[in-house]
Design a protein around this motif. Structure first.
Motif, PDB file in Angstrom:
ATOM      1  N   GLY A  58       0.830  -1.192   0.000  1.00 13.64           N
ATOM      2  CA  GLY A  58       0.000   0.000   0.000  1.00 13.64           C
ATOM      3  C   GLY A  58       0.863   1.239   0.000  1.00 13.64           C
ATOM      4  O   GLY A  58       2.088   1.189  -0.147  1.00 13.64           O
ATOM      5  N   ASP A  59       0.223   2.381   0.170  1.00 17.96           N
ATOM      6  CA  ASP A  59       0.939   3.645   0.162  1.00 17.96           C
ATOM      7  C   ASP A  59       1.889   3.755   1.353  1.00 17.96           C
ATOM      8  O   ASP A  59       3.020   4.203   1.222  1.00 17.96           O
ATOM      9  N   MET A  95       0.013   2.982  14.104  1.00 23.43           N
ATOM     10  CA  MET A  95       0.345   3.958  13.068  1.00 23.43           C
ATOM     11  C   MET A  95       0.736   3.237  11.794  1.00 23.43           C
ATOM     12  O   MET A  95       1.119   2.082  11.819  1.00 23.43           O
ATOM     13  N   LYS A  96       0.666   3.944  10.687  1.00 19.43           N
ATOM     14  CA  LYS A  96       1.195   3.488   9.402  1.00 19.43           C
ATOM     15  C   LYS A  96       2.268   4.486   8.999  1.00 19.43           C
ATOM     16  O   LYS A  96       2.030   5.685   9.037  1.00 19.43           O
ATOM     17  N   LEU A  97       3.432   3.969   8.611  1.00 22.35           N
ATOM     18  CA  LEU A  97       4.549   4.821   8.221  1.00 22.35           C
ATOM     19  C   LEU A  97       5.030   4.448   6.828  1.00 22.35           C
ATOM     20  O   LEU A  97       4.843   3.317   6.384  1.00 22.35           O
ATOM     21  N   LYS A  98       5.670   5.384   6.172  1.00 26.44           N
ATOM     22  CA  LYS A  98       6.322   5.105   4.900  1.00 26.44           C
ATOM     23  C   LYS A  98       7.761   4.718   5.199  1.00 26.44           C
ATOM     24  O   LYS A  98       8.413   5.308   6.061  1.00 26.44           O
ATOM     25  N   SER A  99       8.263   3.730   4.465  1.00 22.38           N
ATOM     26  CA  SER A  99       9.617   3.236   4.718  1.00 22.38           C
ATOM     27  C   SER A  99      10.682   4.276   4.394  1.00 22.38           C
ATOM     28  O   SER A  99      11.795   4.193   4.899  1.00 22.38           O
ATOM     29  N   GLU A 100      10.366   5.283   3.600  1.00 18.17           N
ATOM     30  CA  GLU A 100      11.347   6.306   3.255  1.00 18.17           C
ATOM     31  C   GLU A 100      11.648   7.248   4.412  1.00 18.17           C
ATOM     32  O   GLU A 100      12.610   8.010   4.359  1.00 18.17           O
ATOM     33  N   PHE A 101      10.844   7.214   5.481  1.00 13.79           N
ATOM     34  CA  PHE A 101      11.046   8.102   6.616  1.00 13.79           C
ATOM     35  C   PHE A 101      11.631   7.384   7.835  1.00 13.79           C
ATOM     36  O   PHE A 101      11.595   7.935   8.942  1.00 13.79           O
TER      37      PHE A 101
END
Length: 112
Positions: free
Chosen positions: A88-89, A102-108
């Protein structure tokens, strides 16, 4: 004689080839032989430094992240343990102390 792949629909092992197509006699599904040769690669999740992430890793947040609907933000350097990778996003499902799920983006994030 090369072994033909199982049917992608019903996983039947009785697929046969006819004029460049693979056919399943049990469910009637037809697919191309060239598409069967291509393997579906799993998505590789990488952190901000390019390290490969896996389920259960611990990561650190690399920048302050604003949380929609919350009065405070996730601060840089916050450690997150036992992450779960999802499609997902937002790539990471986790629980952060003081914020909850929480949901996090791997780029952060970066791997510890």
């Amino acid at each position: 004689m090369p072994k033909l792949p199982n049917c992608p629909e019903c996983n039947s092992e009785y697929a046969y080839e006819d004029r460049g197509l693979l056919i399943c006699p049990e469910c009637g599904h037809e697919w191309s032989a060239s598409a069967a040769a291509e393997t579906k690669a799993e998505k590789v999740f990488k952190d901000s430094n390019g390290n490969i992430l896996t389920d259960g890793d611990s990561v650190t947040v690399i920048k302050d992240l604003k949380v929609k609907g919350a009065s405070n933000q996730i601060k840089m350097g916050t450690k997150v343990k036992n992450i779960r990778l999802v499609d997902g996003d937002h790539d990471i499902d986790c629980k952060i102390d003081g914020f909850g799920p929480m949901k996090l983006k791997s780029e952060f994030v970066k791997k510890i």
